[in-house]
Design a protein around this motif. Structure first.
Motif, mmCIF file in Angstrom:
data_model
loop_
_atom_site.group_PDB
_atom_site.id
_atom_site.type_symbol
_atom_site.label_atom_id
_atom_site.label_comp_id
_atom_site.label_asym_id
_atom_site.label_seq_id
_atom_site.Cartn_x
_atom_site.Cartn_y
_atom_site.Cartn_z
ATOM 1 N N VAL A 1 0.847 -1.177 0.000
ATOM 2 C CA VAL A 1 0.000 0.000 0.000
ATOM 3 C C VAL A 1 0.886 1.230 0.000
ATOM 4 O O VAL A 1 1.637 1.462 0.948
ATOM 5 C CB VAL A 1 -0.912 0.014 1.252
ATOM 6 N N ALA B 1 1.922 4.971 0.369
ATOM 7 C CA ALA B 1 1.493 6.159 1.107
ATOM 8 C C ALA B 1 2.333 7.340 0.681
ATOM 9 O O ALA B 1 3.561 7.254 0.649
ATOM 10 C CB ALA B 1 1.633 5.935 2.615
ATOM 11 N N SER C 1 3.427 -0.832 4.423
ATOM 12 C CA SER C 1 3.037 0.541 4.115
ATOM 13 C C SER C 1 3.521 1.504 5.188
ATOM 14 O O SER C 1 4.145 2.524 4.895
ATOM 15 C CB SER C 1 1.520 0.641 3.965
ATOM 16 N N ILE D 1 -12.918 3.376 0.399
ATOM 17 C CA ILE D 1 -11.791 3.148 -0.503
ATOM 18 C C ILE D 1 -12.246 2.356 -1.728
ATOM 19 O O ILE D 1 -11.881 2.667 -2.874
ATOM 20 C CB ILE D 1 -10.658 2.425 0.237
ATOM 21 N N SER E 1 -12.395 3.702 -5.585
ATOM 22 C CA SER E 1 -11.735 2.970 -6.652
ATOM 23 C C SER E 1 -12.689 2.714 -7.815
ATOM 24 O O SER E 1 -12.312 2.829 -8.989
ATOM 25 C CB SER E 1 -11.200 1.642 -6.110
ATOM 26 N N GLU F 1 -7.276 -6.246 0.468
ATOM 27 C CA GLU F 1 -6.457 -5.128 0.029
ATOM 28 C C GLU F 1 -7.014 -3.806 0.556
ATOM 29 O O GLU F 1 -6.266 -2.938 1.019
ATOM 30 C CB GLU F 1 -6.370 -5.087 -1.496
ATOM 31 N N ALA G 1 -5.345 -1.164 3.165
ATOM 32 C CA ALA G 1 -5.194 0.244 2.790
ATOM 33 C C ALA G 1 -5.891 1.152 3.785
ATOM 34 O O ALA G 1 -5.387 2.229 4.122
ATOM 35 C CB ALA G 1 -5.747 0.465 1.388
ATOM 36 N N ALA H 1 -4.011 3.932 5.944
ATOM 37 C CA ALA H 1 -4.387 5.331 5.714
ATOM 38 C C ALA H 1 -4.873 6.005 6.985
ATOM 39 O O ALA H 1 -4.613 7.189 7.220
ATOM 40 C CB ALA H 1 -5.472 5.398 4.637
#
Length: 240
Positions: free
Chosen positions: A9, A11, A40, A106, A110, A162, A166, A170
């Protein structure tokens, strides 16, 4: 069961954070989601599995009460789900605690990006309400209102490992480094705004500065969105 390989992921963080890694983040959990979150977070912070020695913590699975009790009084922690965040907050009453709830947002972002043929970074202001209800009625794809691309303000989405990874990455990144004025949905203690009542964690849009968050106010709600939010509130109360 379909196997899932850990994803990386990415960032976007200030260069100074990448070079000096001044922060320590505990990532507590197992499996490929935890692996992806560690990768990440490791791009901008030092990663540990010892919450007592970390300023920030991500709690993905396990004994949330025990993990909460391991936090320092000044810690900032996120836990997957509003119920788990409430458990952590009860165990660590002086810590700043929020819930990871933005995975559906998210996924919705997407899907909007795919429809428009743009990168997901062009999509802003997708909200996850309550336990994670995606709302695109205030979202934009570039300068285009999202509802010009999709008629349903409450898209039916299916979260993925996934997206879960994420979302966790985040959320802690926003609380650790700030969100640069951008909206970020996370579960926070309900204070009655948007009809959420009190006594539960409830996902709302916030903006973050390092170590803290502020709720975004003045957001209009359509009847359909308000109805879905109320249903989520009732369900979260039943879990409390």
């Amino acid at each position: 069961m379909k196997a899932w390989s850990a994803v990386r992921v990415v960032a976007r963080v200030p260069a100074r954070a990448l070079s000096t890694k001044p922060l320590t983040v505990a990532v507590l959990g197992t499996g490929p989601v935890a692996t992806a979150v560690k990768a990440s977070v490791g791009e901008w912070a030092s990663v540990t599995d010892n919450a007592s020695k970390a300023t920030y913590a991500v709690m993905l699975d396990g004994d949330f009460d025990k993990m909460g009790k391991s936090l320092s009084a000044s810690a900032v922690a996120v836990a997957v789900g509003c119920k788990n965040a409430a458990t952590v907050a009860k165990a660590a009453p002086k810590a700043t605690v929020a819930a990871v709830t933005c995975a559906p947002a998210i996924v919705a972002a997407s899907e909007l990006a795919a429809k428009a043929g743009v990168d997901t970074s062009e999509v802003t202001n997708v909200i996850s309400w309550g336990s994670g209800i995606p709302d695109i009625s205030h979202a934009y794809v570039g300068k285009t209102w999202a509802l010009e691309l999709s008629e349903d303000p409450l898209p039916a989405v299916t979260s993925t490992p996934e997206a879960e990874a994420a979302a966790a990455a985040a959320t802690i990144k926003a609380l650790a480094l700030g969100s640069d004025g951008k909206w970020m949905s996370m579960g926070v203690p309900a204070v009655g705004d948007f009809g959420t009542g009190e006594g539960i964690f409830y996902s709302v849009p916030v903006v973050c500065k390092p170590g803290s968050f502020s709720r975004v106010g003045g957001i209009s709600l359509t009847p359909a969105v308000a109805e879905a939010m109320e249903a989520s509130r009732v369900a979260l109360l039943a879990e409390a």
